[in-house]
Write a protein that holds these residues in place. Structure first.
Motif, PDB file in Angstrom:
ATOM      1  N   ASN A 192       0.819  -1.206   0.000  1.00 14.44           N
ATOM      2  CA  ASN A 192       0.000   0.000   0.000  1.00 14.44           C
ATOM      3  C   ASN A 192       0.856   1.261   0.000  1.00 14.44           C
ATOM      4  O   ASN A 192       0.479   2.286  -0.557  1.00 14.44           O
ATOM      5  CB  ASN A 192      -0.932   0.022   1.216  1.00 14.44           C
ATOM      6  N   SER A 193       2.014   1.162   0.630  1.00 13.80           N
ATOM      7  CA  SER A 193       2.823   2.364   0.817  1.00 13.80           C
ATOM      8  C   SER A 193       3.739   2.667  -0.361  1.00 13.80           C
ATOM      9  O   SER A 193       3.852   3.825  -0.773  1.00 13.80           O
ATOM     10  CB  SER A 193       3.664   2.235   2.094  1.00 13.80           C
ATOM     11  N   CYS A 194       4.419   1.648  -0.891  1.00 13.53           N
ATOM     12  CA  CYS A 194       5.422   1.939  -1.935  1.00 13.53           C
ATOM     13  C   CYS A 194       5.691   0.720  -2.809  1.00 13.53           C
ATOM     14  O   CYS A 194       6.738   0.078  -2.671  1.00 13.53           O
ATOM     15  CB  CYS A 194       6.719   2.436  -1.299  1.00 13.53           C
ATOM     16  N   THR A 195       4.780   0.411  -3.700  1.00 11.12           N
ATOM     17  CA  THR A 195       5.013  -0.682  -4.642  1.00 11.12           C
ATOM     18  C   THR A 195       6.266  -0.375  -5.464  1.00 11.12           C
ATOM     19  O   THR A 195       6.425   0.725  -5.989  1.00 11.12           O
ATOM     20  CB  THR A 195       3.799  -0.868  -5.561  1.00 11.12           C
ATOM     21  N   THR A 196       7.149  -1.349  -5.547  1.00 10.18           N
ATOM     22  CA  THR A 196       8.468  -1.128  -6.148  1.00 10.18           C
ATOM     23  C   THR A 196       8.834  -2.297  -7.055  1.00 10.18           C
ATOM     24  O   THR A 196       8.540  -3.447  -6.730  1.00 10.18           O
ATOM     25  CB  THR A 196       9.543  -1.001  -5.049  1.00 10.18           C
ATOM     26  N   THR A 197       9.489  -1.998  -8.175  1.00 10.93           N
ATOM     27  CA  THR A 197      10.004  -3.036  -9.069  1.00 10.93           C
ATOM     28  C   THR A 197      11.516  -2.957  -9.125  1.00 10.93           C
ATOM     29  O   THR A 197      12.078  -1.898  -9.427  1.00 10.93           O
ATOM     30  CB  THR A 197       9.434  -2.895 -10.486  1.00 10.93           C
ATOM     31  N   PHE A 198      12.169  -4.078  -8.834  1.00  6.46           N
ATOM     32  CA  PHE A 198      13.611  -4.187  -8.963  1.00  6.46           C
ATOM     33  C   PHE A 198      13.914  -4.911 -10.271  1.00  6.46           C
ATOM     34  O   PHE A 198      13.484  -6.049 -10.469  1.00  6.46           O
ATOM     35  CB  PHE A 198      14.211  -4.962  -7.788  1.00  6.46           C
ATOM     36  N   GLU A 199      14.658  -4.257 -11.142  1.00  8.09           N
ATOM     37  CA  GLU A 199      15.006  -4.844 -12.430  1.00  8.09           C
ATOM     38  C   GLU A 199      16.387  -5.491 -12.370  1.00  8.09           C
ATOM     39  O   GLU A 199      17.163  -5.279 -11.443  1.00  8.09           O
ATOM     40  CB  GLU A 199      14.972  -3.773 -13.523  1.00  8.09           C
ATOM     41  N   ASN A 200      16.675  -6.303 -13.383  1.00  9.63           N
ATOM     42  CA  ASN A 200      18.002  -6.913 -13.543  1.00  9.63           C
ATOM     43  C   ASN A 200      18.414  -7.769 -12.357  1.00  9.63           C
ATOM     44  O   ASN A 200      19.573  -7.732 -11.913  1.00  9.63           O
ATOM     45  CB  ASN A 200      19.062  -5.833 -13.799  1.00  9.63           C
ATOM     46  N   VAL A 201      17.475  -8.543 -11.828  1.00 10.08           N
ATOM     47  CA  VAL A 201      17.805  -9.491 -10.761  1.00 10.08           C
ATOM     48  C   VAL A 201      18.554 -10.665 -11.396  1.00 10.08           C
ATOM     49  O   VAL A 201      18.031 -11.334 -12.286  1.00 10.08           O
ATOM     50  CB  VAL A 201      16.534  -9.973 -10.040  1.00 10.08           C
ATOM     51  N   LEU A 202      19.765 -10.907 -10.951  1.00 13.67           N
ATOM     52  CA  LEU A 202      20.615 -11.930 -11.540  1.00 13.67           C
ATOM     53  C   LEU A 202      20.168 -13.327 -11.135  1.00 13.67           C
ATOM     54  O   LEU A 202      19.969 -13.597  -9.948  1.00 13.67           O
ATOM     55  CB  LEU A 202      22.068 -11.716 -11.104  1.00 13.67           C
ATOM     56  N   VAL A 203      20.025 -14.229 -12.117  1.00 14.55           N
ATOM     57  CA  VAL A 203      19.672 -15.624 -11.839  1.00 14.55           C
ATOM     58  C   VAL A 203      20.948 -16.408 -11.574  1.00 14.55           C
ATOM     59  O   VAL A 203      21.865 -16.417 -12.393  1.00 14.55           O
ATOM     60  CB  VAL A 203      18.902 -16.253 -13.018  1.00 14.55           C
ATOM     61  N   ARG A 204      20.981 -17.079 -10.425  1.00 16.46           N
ATOM     62  CA  ARG A 204      22.127 -17.939 -10.071  1.00 16.46           C
ATOM     63  C   ARG A 204      21.600 -19.357  -9.890  1.00 16.46           C
ATOM     64  O   ARG A 204      20.920 -19.659  -8.918  1.00 16.46           O
ATOM     65  CB  ARG A 204      22.813 -17.411  -8.806  1.00 16.46           C
ATOM     66  N   LEU A 205      21.921 -20.184 -10.861  1.00 16.45           N
ATOM     67  CA  LEU A 205      21.350 -21.529 -10.945  1.00 16.45           C
ATOM     68  C   LEU A 205      22.273 -22.540 -10.277  1.00 16.45           C
ATOM     69  O   LEU A 205      23.482 -22.523 -10.482  1.00 16.45           O
ATOM     70  CB  LEU A 205      21.157 -21.894 -12.420  1.00 16.45           C
ATOM     71  N   ASP A 206      21.675 -23.438  -9.476  1.00 16.65           N
ATOM     72  CA  ASP A 206      22.460 -24.487  -8.824  1.00 16.65           C
ATOM     73  C   ASP A 206      21.529 -25.603  -8.386  1.00 16.65           C
ATOM     74  O   ASP A 206      20.369 -25.353  -8.043  1.00 16.65           O
ATOM     75  CB  ASP A 206      23.207 -23.920  -7.615  1.00 16.65           C
ATOM     76  N   ASN A 207      22.038 -26.823  -8.380  1.00 22.58           N
ATOM     77  CA  ASN A 207      21.217 -27.969  -7.990  1.00 22.58           C
ATOM     78  C   ASN A 207      20.901 -28.004  -6.497  1.00 22.58           C
ATOM     79  O   ASN A 207      19.893 -28.561  -6.089  1.00 22.58           O
ATOM     80  CB  ASN A 207      21.922 -29.274  -8.387  1.00 22.58           C
ATOM     81  N   ASP A 224       9.946  -1.393   1.600  1.00 20.41           N
ATOM     82  CA  ASP A 224       9.208  -1.784   2.822  1.00 20.41           C
ATOM     83  C   ASP A 224       8.808  -3.257   2.748  1.00 20.41           C
ATOM     84  O   ASP A 224       7.646  -3.617   2.889  1.00 20.41           O
ATOM     85  CB  ASP A 224       7.978  -0.893   2.992  1.00 20.41           C
ATOM     86  N   ILE A 225       9.825  -4.097   2.527  1.00 17.90           N
ATOM     87  CA  ILE A 225       9.576  -5.513   2.265  1.00 17.90           C
ATOM     88  C   ILE A 225       8.833  -6.201   3.405  1.00 17.90           C
ATOM     89  O   ILE A 225       8.072  -7.154   3.183  1.00 17.90           O
ATOM     90  CB  ILE A 225      10.921  -6.241   1.977  1.00 17.90           C
ATOM     91  N   ASP A 226       9.008  -5.731   4.624  1.00 17.18           N
ATOM     92  CA  ASP A 226       8.353  -6.367   5.775  1.00 17.18           C
ATOM     93  C   ASP A 226       6.833  -6.254   5.713  1.00 17.18           C
ATOM     94  O   ASP A 226       6.125  -7.022   6.357  1.00 17.18           O
ATOM     95  CB  ASP A 226       8.855  -5.751   7.080  1.00 17.18           C
ATOM     96  N   HIS A 227       6.327  -5.272   4.956  1.00 16.58           N
ATOM     97  CA  HIS A 227       4.877  -5.086   4.864  1.00 16.58           C
ATOM     98  C   HIS A 227       4.354  -5.351   3.459  1.00 16.58           C
ATOM     99  O   HIS A 227       3.283  -4.876   3.084  1.00 16.58           O
ATOM    100  CB  HIS A 227       4.503  -3.665   5.305  1.00 16.58           C
ATOM    101  N   ALA A 228       5.105  -6.110   2.694  1.00 17.73           N
ATOM    102  CA  ALA A 228       4.668  -6.432   1.332  1.00 17.73           C
ATOM    103  C   ALA A 228       3.417  -7.293   1.359  1.00 17.73           C
ATOM    104  O   ALA A 228       3.272  -8.188   2.174  1.00 17.73           O
ATOM    105  CB  ALA A 228       5.779  -7.153   0.592  1.00 17.73           C
ATOM    106  N   GLU A 229       2.491  -6.990   0.450  1.00 17.11           N
ATOM    107  CA  GLU A 229       1.251  -7.753   0.345  1.00 17.11           C
ATOM    108  C   GLU A 229       1.352  -8.875  -0.696  1.00 17.11           C
ATOM    109  O   GLU A 229       0.715  -9.906  -0.573  1.00 17.11           O
ATOM    110  CB  GLU A 229       0.113  -6.818  -0.043  1.00 17.11           C
ATOM    111  N   ARG A 230       2.183  -8.648  -1.692  1.00 11.69           N
ATOM    112  CA  ARG A 230       2.344  -9.641  -2.768  1.00 11.69           C
ATOM    113  C   ARG A 230       3.673  -9.400  -3.453  1.00 11.69           C
ATOM    114  O   ARG A 230       4.118  -8.257  -3.576  1.00 11.69           O
ATOM    115  CB  ARG A 230       1.189  -9.544  -3.767  1.00 11.69           C
ATOM    116  N   ILE A 231       4.317 -10.484  -3.884  1.00 10.63           N
ATOM    117  CA  ILE A 231       5.613 -10.372  -4.539  1.00 10.63           C
ATOM    118  C   ILE A 231       5.602 -11.201  -5.820  1.00 10.63           C
ATOM    119  O   ILE A 231       5.142 -12.348  -5.822  1.00 10.63           O
ATOM    120  CB  ILE A 231       6.753 -10.855  -3.624  1.00 10.63           C
ATOM    121  N   GLU A 232       6.075 -10.620  -6.914  1.00  6.59           N
ATOM    122  CA  GLU A 232       6.122 -11.317  -8.204  1.00  6.59           C
ATOM    123  C   GLU A 232       7.559 -11.366  -8.710  1.00  6.59           C
ATOM    124  O   GLU A 232       8.291 -10.374  -8.640  1.00  6.59           O
ATOM    125  CB  GLU A 232       5.304 -10.553  -9.249  1.00  6.59           C
ATOM    126  N   LEU A 233       7.936 -12.515  -9.232  1.00  4.19           N
ATOM    127  CA  LEU A 233       9.214 -12.687  -9.908  1.00  4.19           C
ATOM    128  C   LEU A 233       8.904 -13.074 -11.350  1.00  4.19           C
ATOM    129  O   LEU A 233       8.219 -14.074 -11.595  1.00  4.19           O
ATOM    130  CB  LEU A 233      10.041 -13.765  -9.207  1.00  4.19           C
TER     131      LEU A 233
END
Length: 235
Positions: A192-207, A224-233
């Motif tokens: 509600n307070s500050c919806t934010t998009t982080f771009e260029n998240v690096l994928v680190r693949l491992d078994n 304000d990640i502690d009060h996030a209502e929903r997160i999308e990757l």
């Protein structure tokens, strides 16, 4: 052997006898494959964890002994989300060129070949260290600092970074998201307070990993990640 293929020769030079195939059986096989493909239930979305990676230190075995005394080893305080990794009971003081310091910076285990310090951008400002954004382990040309322990001091010539935001991912999860190792993704944090998009998240693949995004303290506070209502990757 199935009756429909009983006359099929395994010889590489034998001609293929098309009369040996039962058309009705082939039709049944094709129907079954198509039904399985198009009627299969959708894959469930993997459980996504987003963690704040606060300032911390990775040490080599040699530096552990210099800082804590000969024969010293890191002791486990708390297991981390990623298998095999832990927060140690031991902490160190990090001193920058401005003679300012960060006391009680946590060490993470296990040990590595080269010591490394991961700080947030504001930590670098405080210490007077121009932090480059790097993937963990990419330390060539990075600035250094001084580490002070109860039994000794280590002056790092390099190894201080701001860790690049990244996501640890198993190959099965990479297949779900249709990404490869070192691809880039986006992380959208809804609130509600500050919806934010982080771009260029690096994928680190491992078994041997669990699906987890690492943000630093500044990034976590900004959204304000502690009060996030929903997160999308997503890509």
């Amino acid at each position: 052997m199935n009756a429909a293929f009983s006359n099929f020769s395994s010889s590489k030079t034998a001609p293929l006898d098309t009369n040996a195939f039962d058309p009705d059986m082939i039709e049944q096989i094709v129907r079954r494959v198509l039904l399985e493909r198009f009627n299969a239930p959708p894959r469930s979305e993997p459980k996504l964890v987003v963690s704040i990676s606060a300032r911390h230190i990775h040490l080599s075995d040699a530096d552990v002994e210099t800082l804590f005394g000969p024969g010293s080893r890191l002791t486990v305080d708390k297991e981390l989300y990623q298998p095999g990794f832990f927060a140690a009971k031991e902490t160190l003081m990090v001193v920058g060129p401005r003679k300012r310091m960060l006391p009680n910076v946590r060490i993470l285990g296990p040990t590595r070949k080269q010591s490394q310090v991961e700080l947030a951008f504001t930590d670098g400002i405080s210490l007077g260290i121009p932090l480059p954004v790097r993937q963990s382990g990419d330390l060539e040309g990075t600035p250094g600092c001084v580490l002070v322990g109860p039994e000794g001091v280590v002056a790092l010539r390099s190894g201080v970074i701001r860790a690049e935001r990244h996501v640890h991912m198993h190959p099965d999860e990479a297949a779900f998201y249709d990404v490869r190792d070192r691809d880039r993704m986006n992380l959208r944090v809804h609130s509600n307070s500050c919806t934010t998009t982080f771009e260029n998240v690096l994928v680190r693949l491992d078994n041997g990993v669990r699906l987890e995004v690492h943000l630093d303290t500044d990034e976590g506070n900004a959204c304000d990640i502690d009060h996030a209502e929903r997160i999308e990757l997503y890509k």
